[in-house]
Design an enzyme around this catalytic site. Sequence first.
Site, PDB file in Angstrom:
ATOM      1  CE  LYS A 195      32.785  64.481  62.214  1.00  0.00           C
ATOM      2  NZ  LYS A 195      32.362  63.116  62.557  1.00  0.00           N
ATOM      3  CD  GLU A 233      37.323  70.353  60.472  1.00  0.00           C
ATOM      4  OE1 GLU A 233      36.411  70.261  59.627  1.00  0.00           O
ATOM      5  OE2 GLU A 233      37.106  70.426  61.697  1.00  0.00           O
ATOM      6  CG  HIS A 250      38.605  65.281  70.998  1.00  0.00           C
ATOM      7  ND1 HIS A 250      38.995  66.523  70.552  1.00  0.00           N
ATOM      8  CD2 HIS A 250      39.720  64.497  70.924  1.00  0.00           C
ATOM      9  CE1 HIS A 250      40.272  66.498  70.203  1.00  0.00           C
ATOM     10  NE2 HIS A 250      40.740  65.284  70.433  1.00  0.00           N
ATOM     11  NE  ARG A 289      23.407  61.384  68.444  1.00  0.00           N
ATOM     12  CZ  ARG A 289      23.989  62.212  69.299  1.00  0.00           C
ATOM     13  NH1 ARG A 289      23.251  62.837  70.204  1.00  0.00           N
ATOM     14  NH2 ARG A 289      25.282  62.444  69.276  1.00  0.00           N
TER      15      ARG A 289
END
Length: 574
Positions: free
Chosen positions: A115, A199, A234, A292
């Site tokens: 990430k 973040e 999540h 994907r």
Amino acid sequence: MSKLLIANRGEIACRIIRTCQRMGIRTVAIYADTDARAVFVKDADEAYALGGVTATETYLRGDRIIEIAKSCGADAVHPGYGFLSENAEFAEMCAEAGLIFVGPSPESMRAMALKGAAKALMEAAGVPVTPGYHGDDQSADTLQQAADRIGYPLLIKAVAGGGGKGMRRVDGPQDFAHALAAAQAEGKKAFGDPKVLIEKYITRPRHVEVQVFGDRHGQVVHLFDRDCSMQRRHQKVIEEAPAPDLSDATRHALHNAAVRAAQAIQYQGAGTIEFILDTDTGQFYFMEMNTRLQVEHPVTEMITGLDLVEWQIRVARGEPLPLMQAQITQTGHAIEARLYAEDPYADFMPSAGTLTRLEFAHRIRIDTGVQAGDEVSIYFDPMIAKLIAHGKDRAAAIAGLRQALIDTRVEGLTSNLSFLRRLISARVFVAGEIDTGFIERHREDLMIPWPDIAQHKSLSDPNSPWGATDGWWLNQPPVSPPDLRRFTAHAVQRPTGPVVIEAPMPGLVVAVEVFEHARVTRGQPMLVLEAMKLQHTLKAPCDGRVTRLSATIGQQVCGHDVLMTITPVDEEVA
């Protein structure tokens, strides 16, 4: 491409088989011992046993999969989603074996795998990214300083993470060190990499994503957007396309940013650029790219009329994209619900067992890999089916899905069917007031059991109120299900005697946070159990002391196995 091996199972394997049959491509299934009688095994032209029951022993065995592909004469491999679908090394192994990998290049997968590196790459491409820290210096002091600079609340994320693993929200500096250690440990365990990024936490975010496609000839297009904000733990549970309530300017900017992101890595095949949309400001930020096919790809297929698996195969064969951007259109609205074997009343804990009854309405699209009589195993994802409805607009699509869920029957194990009926009927959801905190915020109303009316021949009368499912009641106007009048009862349970903590289901003990004779407080995390691809934290039900601890890290436990015993504080004093 004449014979394709599907390196996956269940619903997505059945989905790939359908397209291959239409295109005249023979299919090869591979299966774990628990999948020997599965639908996808029966539907494929050939099927070969992998030997074993767990994912590690079967669908993650890249070497064994390639060995089977070569021995049966397959010339291509489709990885589906999950398992090896985003594994660059597996894609390289396929190429070395002379097999076509139906997916992006290993270089593209690596570019988006971590990430932090992906966000740096997106910044360079002019794609908005969430304010944060994604540097290489992973010292505790550097990360703490970065956190204080970004401000709270914030998110700590494992750089190689996904599905909510290795992710922690931090509301203040006093909680940072503990959350950091937990995220690093989970990232190391789940992905083999303890590195994290930090973040800014968007207080009311929406999860909006854009489907992209690229080919070997340098062309990249988008296939419009989706909203996947309805999440628990999540993980997505409702997805729809197009994303509701976006301005034309925001939608146009999202599409352009997604295409730039794919172009930056010379992307080939199907991919999804995921964004966080701040509902307070309207600003969106790059979150990650999934290299994907997505679980929710059917809603894009429904509004575009395209077969995304066919596009994947054509691109993998070296063909140009079937359509250019101006030729791709969308019609109406589509919405999908994920029907899971899980217990919403136990924090969505996965369940397992035999589906003694499974019936769907035939008026909408159903993507499933199981049927009545099949067993939902403890070893793999507990999805039963995806129900996808399409309508002229969002209201029509929601109405179609709602009726289909009402008509669906699942028996033999615990499912989230009642929860889905509540969710799709909730007035605020229908109004489009959505964000990723929706389910948690409305949990109390969504958890009210949906009353199933017993099946009886007298209910066939369309004019009979006894067959109504719209909230009809005597001498009163109809009440929609989310607003049914109800009483709330409160009960206080005072533990008496030792409290025995049992395993709620079979699984692997991956963490033990307490030790024997330790003092614990109510709600304190004590043990982490991994089952059906998810991790479940067992918390202390009361204040007390651990008087017996029988669970150890790495132990495989069965449902109802005793893990530990806690003596409540009052009992200890007595």
